[in-house]
Motif scaffolding. Structure first.
Motif, PDB file in Angstrom:
ATOM      1  N   UNK A 281      -5.951  13.980  11.521  1.00  0.00           N
ATOM      2  CA  UNK A 281      -5.586  13.547  12.869  1.00  0.00           C
ATOM      3  C   UNK A 281      -5.793  12.047  12.956  1.00  0.00           C
ATOM      4  N   UNK A 282      -4.846  11.359  13.605  1.00  0.00           N
ATOM      5  CA  UNK A 282      -4.841   9.903  13.547  1.00  0.00           C
ATOM      6  C   UNK A 282      -4.597   9.277  14.913  1.00  0.00           C
ATOM      7  N   UNK A 283      -4.998   8.004  15.009  1.00  0.00           N
ATOM      8  CA  UNK A 283      -4.683   7.215  16.188  1.00  0.00           C
ATOM      9  C   UNK A 283      -3.187   6.946  16.312  1.00  0.00           C
ATOM     10  N   UNK A 284      -2.377   7.302  15.306  1.00  0.00           N
ATOM     11  CA  UNK A 284      -0.927   7.182  15.455  1.00  0.00           C
ATOM     12  C   UNK A 284      -0.330   8.364  16.230  1.00  0.00           C
ATOM     13  N   UNK A 285      -1.212   9.211  16.786  1.00  0.00           N
ATOM     14  CA  UNK A 285      -0.848  10.334  17.660  1.00  0.00           C
ATOM     15  C   UNK A 285      -0.279  11.528  16.895  1.00  0.00           C
ATOM     16  N   UNK A 286      -0.361  11.503  15.569  1.00  0.00           N
ATOM     17  CA  UNK A 286       0.148  12.622  14.778  1.00  0.00           C
ATOM     18  C   UNK A 286      -0.984  13.376  14.108  1.00  0.00           C
ATOM     19  N   UNK A 287      -0.703  14.645  13.826  1.00  0.00           N
ATOM     20  CA  UNK A 287      -1.544  15.465  12.949  1.00  0.00           C
ATOM     21  C   UNK A 287      -0.663  15.843  11.766  1.00  0.00           C
ATOM     22  N   UNK A 288      -1.179  15.613  10.554  1.00  0.00           N
ATOM     23  CA  UNK A 288      -0.357  15.808   9.359  1.00  0.00           C
ATOM     24  C   UNK A 288      -1.042  16.776   8.392  1.00  0.00           C
ATOM     25  N   UNK A 289      -0.224  17.591   7.754  1.00  0.00           N
ATOM     26  CA  UNK A 289      -0.700  18.520   6.731  1.00  0.00           C
ATOM     27  C   UNK A 289      -0.243  17.985   5.376  1.00  0.00           C
ATOM     28  N   UNK A 290      -1.177  17.975   4.419  1.00  0.00           N
ATOM     29  CA  UNK A 290      -0.945  17.362   3.112  1.00  0.00           C
ATOM     30  C   UNK A 290      -1.297  18.321   1.980  1.00  0.00           C
ATOM     31  N   UNK A 291      -0.734  18.031   0.806  1.00  0.00           N
ATOM     32  CA  UNK A 291      -1.283  18.517  -0.452  1.00  0.00           C
ATOM     33  C   UNK A 291      -1.763  17.308  -1.240  1.00  0.00           C
ATOM     34  N   UNK A 328       2.883  17.147  12.861  1.00  0.00           N
ATOM     35  CA  UNK A 328       2.862  17.700  14.213  1.00  0.00           C
ATOM     36  C   UNK A 328       2.676  16.519  15.169  1.00  0.00           C
ATOM     37  N   UNK A 329       3.697  16.233  15.962  1.00  0.00           N
ATOM     38  CA  UNK A 329       3.669  15.025  16.790  1.00  0.00           C
ATOM     39  C   UNK A 329       3.774  15.330  18.278  1.00  0.00           C
ATOM     40  N   UNK A 330       3.134  16.412  18.700  1.00  0.00           N
ATOM     41  CA  UNK A 330       3.192  16.796  20.110  1.00  0.00           C
ATOM     42  C   UNK A 330       2.141  16.089  20.970  1.00  0.00           C
ATOM     43  N   UNK A 331       1.143  15.457  20.355  1.00  0.00           N
ATOM     44  CA  UNK A 331       0.174  14.698  21.151  1.00  0.00           C
ATOM     45  C   UNK A 331       0.813  13.398  21.625  1.00  0.00           C
ATOM     46  N   UNK A 332       0.416  12.949  22.823  1.00  0.00           N
ATOM     47  CA  UNK A 332       0.980  11.738  23.399  1.00  0.00           C
ATOM     48  C   UNK A 332      -0.061  10.627  23.537  1.00  0.00           C
ATOM     49  N   UNK A 333      -1.219  10.835  22.961  1.00  0.00           N
ATOM     50  CA  UNK A 333      -2.270   9.819  22.870  1.00  0.00           C
ATOM     51  C   UNK A 333      -2.947   9.997  21.519  1.00  0.00           C
ATOM     52  N   UNK A 334      -3.985   9.178  21.247  1.00  0.00           N
ATOM     53  CA  UNK A 334      -4.710   9.275  19.978  1.00  0.00           C
ATOM     54  C   UNK A 334      -5.055  10.730  19.672  1.00  0.00           C
ATOM     55  N   UNK A 350      -6.240  23.933  15.122  1.00  0.00           N
ATOM     56  CA  UNK A 350      -6.444  23.418  16.476  1.00  0.00           C
ATOM     57  C   UNK A 350      -6.557  21.905  16.397  1.00  0.00           C
ATOM     58  N   UNK A 351      -5.889  21.214  17.307  1.00  0.00           N
ATOM     59  CA  UNK A 351      -5.991  19.759  17.364  1.00  0.00           C
ATOM     60  C   UNK A 351      -6.203  19.324  18.808  1.00  0.00           C
ATOM     61  N   UNK A 352      -6.870  18.184  18.974  1.00  0.00           N
ATOM     62  CA  UNK A 352      -7.112  17.625  20.304  1.00  0.00           C
ATOM     63  C   UNK A 352      -6.806  16.135  20.267  1.00  0.00           C
ATOM     64  N   UNK A 353      -6.541  15.592  21.455  1.00  0.00           N
ATOM     65  CA  UNK A 353      -6.274  14.171  21.558  1.00  0.00           C
ATOM     66  C   UNK A 353      -6.698  13.623  22.904  1.00  0.00           C
ATOM     67  N   UNK A 354      -6.604  12.311  23.019  1.00  0.00           N
ATOM     68  CA  UNK A 354      -6.988  11.661  24.271  1.00  0.00           C
ATOM     69  C   UNK A 354      -5.995  11.943  25.396  1.00  0.00           C
ATOM     70  N   UNK A 355      -4.953  12.728  25.125  1.00  0.00           N
ATOM     71  CA  UNK A 355      -4.013  13.130  26.167  1.00  0.00           C
ATOM     72  C   UNK A 355      -4.525  14.332  26.970  1.00  0.00           C
ATOM     73  N   UNK A 356      -5.826  14.666  26.793  1.00  0.00           N
ATOM     74  CA  UNK A 356      -6.475  15.773  27.520  1.00  0.00           C
ATOM     75  C   UNK A 356      -5.849  17.122  27.152  1.00  0.00           C
ATOM     76  N   UNK A 357      -5.409  17.247  25.906  1.00  0.00           N
ATOM     77  CA  UNK A 357      -4.746  18.475  25.500  1.00  0.00           C
ATOM     78  C   UNK A 357      -5.411  19.073  24.265  1.00  0.00           C
ATOM     79  N   UNK A 358      -5.455  20.406  24.264  1.00  0.00           N
ATOM     80  CA  UNK A 358      -5.885  21.194  23.112  1.00  0.00           C
ATOM     81  C   UNK A 358      -4.663  21.987  22.659  1.00  0.00           C
ATOM     82  N   UNK A 359      -4.261  21.802  21.411  1.00  0.00           N
ATOM     83  CA  UNK A 359      -3.105  22.501  20.868  1.00  0.00           C
ATOM     84  C   UNK A 359      -3.541  23.391  19.718  1.00  0.00           C
TER      85      UNK A 359
END
Length: 369
Positions: A281-291, A328-334, A350-359
């Motif tokens: 999870x990043x300040x670029x507002x994305x959550x990424x899955x990697x290998x 996953x780019x559904x967050x609209x803040x960090x 599960x991911x969270x961000x400063x947009x007050x959202x839990x996804x």
């Protein structure tokens, strides 16, 4: 995304999310008012059911909350790291107030982690440059490990209850071994300079043939132990690049690098279901899955085996470049927190961000390769 559930943390900006190690239908979120700059904190406990995600409990603190850890010995207890330097232990059977309060850190407590093996203690790390080991039944710490720099994240090894790792503002990954005698370094066993060039007569190469000469030191904000390889740790932070290291070869440079985020990486977690998969999870507002590339096109690769005298061999000359499996780019803040569900088919995150959202979302579609 194939499947997604959403809930909000109204008035509070999340910093961390953790699934319960007991139930796939319960998760907790540590959050802060006003982005953690000033004001209260609130611990949310959510239940996942037929109606989606719903708040089951909440607990307020006088200062910001930056991290949390579920107890490994009591399914109803959660430890929370607070901005005033304290750690609060909450019990879901008790309303409003913590059942224990631990307060020795002199600055913000920024991470907390429960021992997953012995289950009878937990650790905290702080901006005051220390790690403290606690028993949930004692208000005083059991031991203090000096790091000397702002310590953003500390963790127990999931393979050995005596190994504690941490990352800090000075660009280093440190390992403490509690089995060693106390000396001037207080159990410090290994120090890995995350951004330094590998030592050796030949610099290692990347997949494109270029040499890897290290990078400018930057703050390391997060790290995690691989759940299948007991000597592999991933790190990430301000320079945006995820790196994996073999702790037996501290001067050998990274095993793999995973570039792609465009701002600092705030949190990462290895999958509990696959040895080569991690999420960030990043300040670029994305959550990424990697290998990390360790299993692509063949059987799992093993880290270097120690040679005569227990000394690992020199770097084999190649650093893997991992691949991004999905975004996953559904967050609209960090995006500030991320965690894997331990149960089920192995793809729920599960991911969270400063947009007050839990996804809560199913990453399985990203893992097909």
């Amino acid at each position: 995304m194939a499947s997604m559930l959403e809930c909000r943390t109204p008035g509070f900006n999340p910093y961390a999310v953790k699934y319960s190690p007991y139930y796939d239908s319960r998760l907790a979120v540590a959050s802060s008012a006003n982005y953690g700059i000033v004001g209260n904190g609130r611990l949310f406990v959510f239940g996942l059911g037929p109606q989606g995600i719903q708040i089951e409990k909440s607990y307020d603190t006088q200062d910001a909350q930056y991290d949390l850890a579920w107890s490994e010995i009591n399914e109803n207890q959660v430890a929370v790291a607070c901005g005033d330097g304290s750690i609060k232990l909450y019990d879901l059977g008790v309303n409003d107030f913590p059942v224990m309060n631990f307060h020795e850190h002199k600055r913000e407590t920024f991470s907390v982690c429960w021992n997953p093996i012995t289950k009878d203690n937990f650790i905290s790390s702080s901006w005051d440059g220390t790690i403290k080991i606690w028993s949930p039944t004692r208000p005083e710490s059991l031991k203090t490990l000096p790091v000397g720099n702002c310590t953003y994240n500390a963790a127990f090894s999931p393979h050995n209850p005596a190994l504690i790792s941490c990352v800090s503002s000075d660009s280093h990954l440190r390992l403490f071994d509690l089995r060693t005698p106390v000396n001037a370094k207080y159990h410090l066993a290994t120090t890995i300079p995350v951004h330094a060039p590998p030592t050796g007569p030949v610099l290692p190469r990347l997949a494109d043939g270029t040499t890897y000469a290290g990078q400018t030191p930057a703050e390391v904000l997060t790290h995690d132990w691989n759940k299948y390889s007991d000597t592999v740790i991933a790190t990430a932070g301000v320079d945006r690049v995820i790196r994996t290291f073999d702790i037996r070869n501290p001067a050998g440079g990274p095993l793999s690098i995973l570039p792609g985020h465009t701002y600092a990486v705030r949190r990462l977690a290895w999958s509990p279901h696959a040895r080569d998969i991690l999420v960030s999870a990043s300040y670029d507002m994305t959550v990424r899955v990697w290998t990390d590339g360790s299993t692509m096109g063949g059987p799992p690769q093993q880290p270097p085996v120690a040679g005569p005298g227990g000394v690992p061999p020199a770097h084999d000359g190649t650093i893997r470049v991992g691949s991004q499996l999905g975004l996953m780019n559904r967050h609209t803040e960090f995006a500030t927190g991320v965690d894997w569900c331990l149960f089920g088919t192995g793809g729920w995150v599960a991911s969270v961000g400063w947009d007050e959202r839990v996804l809560c979302w199913d990453a399985h579609t990203l893992l097909r390769r």
